[in-house]
Design a protein around this motif. Structure first.
Motif, PDB file in Angstrom:
ATOM      1  N   HIS A  87       0.817  -1.215   0.000  1.00 32.73           N
ATOM      2  CA  HIS A  87       0.000   0.000   0.000  1.00 32.73           C
ATOM      3  C   HIS A  87       0.851   1.266   0.000  1.00 32.73           C
ATOM      4  N   GLU A  88       1.748   1.380   0.948  1.00 33.56           N
ATOM      5  CA  GLU A  88       2.450   2.643   1.144  1.00 33.56           C
ATOM      6  C   GLU A  88       3.949   2.497   0.912  1.00 33.56           C
ATOM      7  N   THR A  89       4.527   3.496   0.240  1.00 32.75           N
ATOM      8  CA  THR A  89       5.967   3.490  -0.030  1.00 32.75           C
ATOM      9  C   THR A  89       6.678   4.723   0.523  1.00 32.75           C
ATOM     10  N   GLY A  90       5.945   5.598   1.219  1.00 37.53           N
ATOM     11  CA  GLY A  90       6.558   6.806   1.770  1.00 37.53           C
ATOM     12  C   GLY A  90       6.535   7.960   0.779  1.00 37.53           C
ATOM     13  N   PRO A  91       7.242   9.048   1.096  1.00 40.94           N
ATOM     14  CA  PRO A  91       7.221  10.243   0.248  1.00 40.94           C
ATOM     15  C   PRO A  91       7.798   9.991  -1.154  1.00 40.94           C
ATOM     16  N   ALA A  92       7.362  10.826  -2.088  1.00 37.64           N
ATOM     17  CA  ALA A  92       7.845  10.705  -3.471  1.00 37.64           C
ATOM     18  C   ALA A  92       9.362  10.880  -3.546  1.00 37.64           C
ATOM     19  N   GLY A  94      12.914  10.227  -3.109  1.00 33.91           N
ATOM     20  CA  GLY A  94      13.692   9.044  -2.747  1.00 33.91           C
ATOM     21  C   GLY A  94      12.953   7.723  -2.872  1.00 33.91           C
ATOM     22  N   ARG A  95      11.750   7.734  -3.438  1.00 34.78           N
ATOM     23  CA  ARG A  95      10.934   6.516  -3.523  1.00 34.78           C
ATOM     24  C   ARG A  95      11.648   5.389  -4.276  1.00 34.78           C
ATOM     25  N   GLU A  96      12.227   5.684  -5.415  1.00 35.08           N
ATOM     26  CA  GLU A  96      12.867   4.634  -6.212  1.00 35.08           C
ATOM     27  C   GLU A  96      13.971   3.924  -5.415  1.00 35.08           C
ATOM     28  N   ARG A  97      14.832   4.708  -4.773  1.00 33.55           N
ATOM     29  CA  ARG A  97      15.926   4.120  -3.993  1.00 33.55           C
ATOM     30  C   ARG A  97      15.385   3.287  -2.837  1.00 33.55           C
ATOM     31  N   ARG A  98      14.430   3.829  -2.081  1.00 32.12           N
ATOM     32  CA  ARG A  98      13.862   3.102  -0.936  1.00 32.12           C
ATOM     33  C   ARG A  98      13.228   1.787  -1.363  1.00 32.12           C
ATOM     34  N   LEU A 106      12.222  -7.939  -6.778  1.00 28.81           N
ATOM     35  CA  LEU A 106      11.073  -7.675  -7.650  1.00 28.81           C
ATOM     36  C   LEU A 106      11.479  -7.005  -8.954  1.00 28.81           C
ATOM     37  N   ASP A 107      10.629  -7.220  -9.963  1.00 29.88           N
ATOM     38  CA  ASP A 107      10.750  -6.500 -11.232  1.00 29.88           C
ATOM     39  C   ASP A 107       9.780  -5.323 -11.286  1.00 29.88           C
ATOM     40  N   VAL A 108       8.591  -5.505 -10.670  1.00 31.16           N
ATOM     41  CA  VAL A 108       7.532  -4.493 -10.695  1.00 31.16           C
ATOM     42  C   VAL A 108       6.927  -4.390  -9.299  1.00 31.16           C
ATOM     43  N   LEU A 109       6.752  -3.157  -8.811  1.00 27.05           N
ATOM     44  CA  LEU A 109       6.081  -2.917  -7.538  1.00 27.05           C
ATOM     45  C   LEU A 109       4.869  -2.033  -7.790  1.00 27.05           C
ATOM     46  N   VAL A 110       3.692  -2.537  -7.393  1.00 34.61           N
ATOM     47  CA  VAL A 110       2.444  -1.781  -7.493  1.00 34.61           C
ATOM     48  C   VAL A 110       2.130  -1.257  -6.097  1.00 34.61           C
ATOM     49  N   PHE A 111       1.832   0.038  -5.992  1.00 36.27           N
ATOM     50  CA  PHE A 111       1.551   0.631  -4.691  1.00 36.27           C
ATOM     51  C   PHE A 111       0.410   1.632  -4.802  1.00 36.27           C
ATOM     52  N   GLY A 112      -0.070   2.089  -3.656  1.00 35.23           N
ATOM     53  CA  GLY A 112      -1.177   3.036  -3.616  1.00 35.23           C
ATOM     54  C   GLY A 112      -0.898   4.145  -2.619  1.00 35.23           C
ATOM     55  N   HIS A 113      -1.912   4.477  -1.834  1.00 30.42           N
ATOM     56  CA  HIS A 113      -1.894   5.408  -0.718  1.00 30.42           C
ATOM     57  C   HIS A 113      -2.065   6.869  -1.118  1.00 30.42           C
ATOM     58  N   SER A 114      -1.337   7.368  -2.069  1.00 35.91           N
ATOM     59  CA  SER A 114      -1.350   8.805  -2.383  1.00 35.91           C
ATOM     60  C   SER A 114      -2.523   9.219  -3.265  1.00 35.91           C
ATOM     61  N   HIS A 115      -3.125   8.274  -3.973  1.00 34.22           N
ATOM     62  CA  HIS A 115      -4.168   8.539  -4.986  1.00 34.22           C
ATOM     63  C   HIS A 115      -3.581   9.275  -6.188  1.00 34.22           C
ATOM     64  N   ILE A 116      -2.273   9.336  -6.271  1.00 33.71           N
ATOM     65  CA  ILE A 116      -1.599  10.047  -7.363  1.00 33.71           C
ATOM     66  C   ILE A 116      -0.933   9.026  -8.279  1.00 33.71           C
ATOM     67  N   PRO A 117      -1.335   8.975  -9.552  1.00 31.69           N
ATOM     68  CA  PRO A 117      -0.709   8.021 -10.472  1.00 31.69           C
ATOM     69  C   PRO A 117       0.810   8.230 -10.532  1.00 31.69           C
ATOM     70  N   TRP A 118       1.519   7.109 -10.683  1.00 31.75           N
ATOM     71  CA  TRP A 118       2.985   7.149 -10.690  1.00 31.75           C
ATOM     72  C   TRP A 118       3.475   6.026 -11.593  1.00 31.75           C
ATOM     73  N   ASP A 119       4.448   6.335 -12.423  1.00 37.22           N
ATOM     74  CA  ASP A 119       5.090   5.334 -13.264  1.00 37.22           C
ATOM     75  C   ASP A 119       6.543   5.750 -13.416  1.00 37.22           C
ATOM     76  N   GLY A 125      16.362  -0.933 -12.199  1.00 40.28           N
ATOM     77  CA  GLY A 125      15.393  -1.558 -13.095  1.00 40.28           C
ATOM     78  C   GLY A 125      14.021  -1.840 -12.499  1.00 40.28           C
ATOM     79  N   LEU A 126      13.814  -1.640 -11.193  1.00 42.74           N
ATOM     80  CA  LEU A 126      12.508  -1.868 -10.589  1.00 42.74           C
ATOM     81  C   LEU A 126      11.507  -0.860 -11.129  1.00 42.74           C
ATOM     82  N   ARG A 127      10.401  -1.364 -11.694  1.00 45.17           N
ATOM     83  CA  ARG A 127       9.330  -0.500 -12.203  1.00 45.17           C
ATOM     84  C   ARG A 127       8.347  -0.248 -11.075  1.00 45.17           C
ATOM     85  N   LEU A 128       8.025   1.011 -10.833  1.00 47.56           N
ATOM     86  CA  LEU A 128       7.101   1.416  -9.781  1.00 47.56           C
ATOM     87  C   LEU A 128       5.831   1.971 -10.412  1.00 47.56           C
TER      88      LEU A 128
END
Length: 174
Positions: A87-92, A94-98, A106-119, A125-128
């Motif tokens: 669900h949650e990955t923290g603030p935008a 530094g997100r990729e590094r964290r 993982l190759d792909v991480l799907v997350f939510g919480h912010s209601h803000i689309p992110w790609d 190489g991890l796709r968020l």
């Protein structure tokens, strides 16, 4: 393999029901990934009944009944790719590094919480992917969800779906 990504449905607090466009796409998806904040058990029951396969997690607004049925982190190999859902990955910032440090397998991480689309893609190489919310646009111009295709061991056709505006109650239009 066709995927549908959603999160932050917040029913019935943010809407009375899921949008028709989302429900129609669920019917054609091979796997539905839900990144938490269902809020009600009925939405989980609905997606379990309609989805060919469901991979979901609980969010910070999900109570004990949902937490008993859903993990905090879910993982699955889908079409040769290693997916994770949280669900949650923290603030935008530094997100990729964290996320790369937390989920090195993982190759792909799907997350939510912010209601803000992110790609985005982390340096390793991890796709968020965050599909936004199909019921609560928060500070965004649209309510959203995503679809994607896994083919030949690669993620392709990642698409953000912008949902049509809801009509005001009493307008005579659903």
């Amino acid at each position: 393999m066709r995927l549908l990504l959603t999160a932050d449905t917040h029913l019935p607090k943010r809407a009375r029901h899921l949008p028709a466009e989302l429900l129609a796409d669920i019917e054609t998806a091979d796997v539905v990934l839900h990144a938490g904040d269902w809020v009600d058990v009925a939405t989980l029951d609905l997606l379990e009944a309609r989805a060919a396969r469901l991979l979901g997690v609980h969010g910070n607004n999900d109570g004990p009944e949902l937490r008993a049925r859903l993990p905090e982190v879910a993982r699955a190999e889908l079409g040769g790719l290693r997916f994770g859902v949280v669900h949650e990955t923290g603030p935008a910032q530094g997100r990729e590094r964290r996320c790369e440090e937390r989920f090195p397998d993982l190759d792909v991480l799907v997350f939510g919480h912010s209601h803000i689309p992110w790609d985005s893609t982390a340096p390793g190489g991890l796709r968020l992917l965050n599909p936004g919310s199909p019921t609560d646009r928060r500070r965004q111009p649209y309510r959203t969800y995503m679809t994607a295709v896994v083919t030949g061991g690669a993620l392709a056709e990642v698409r953000l779906h912008r949902l049509s505006p809801r009509h005001p109650v009493g307008s005579g239009t659903p």
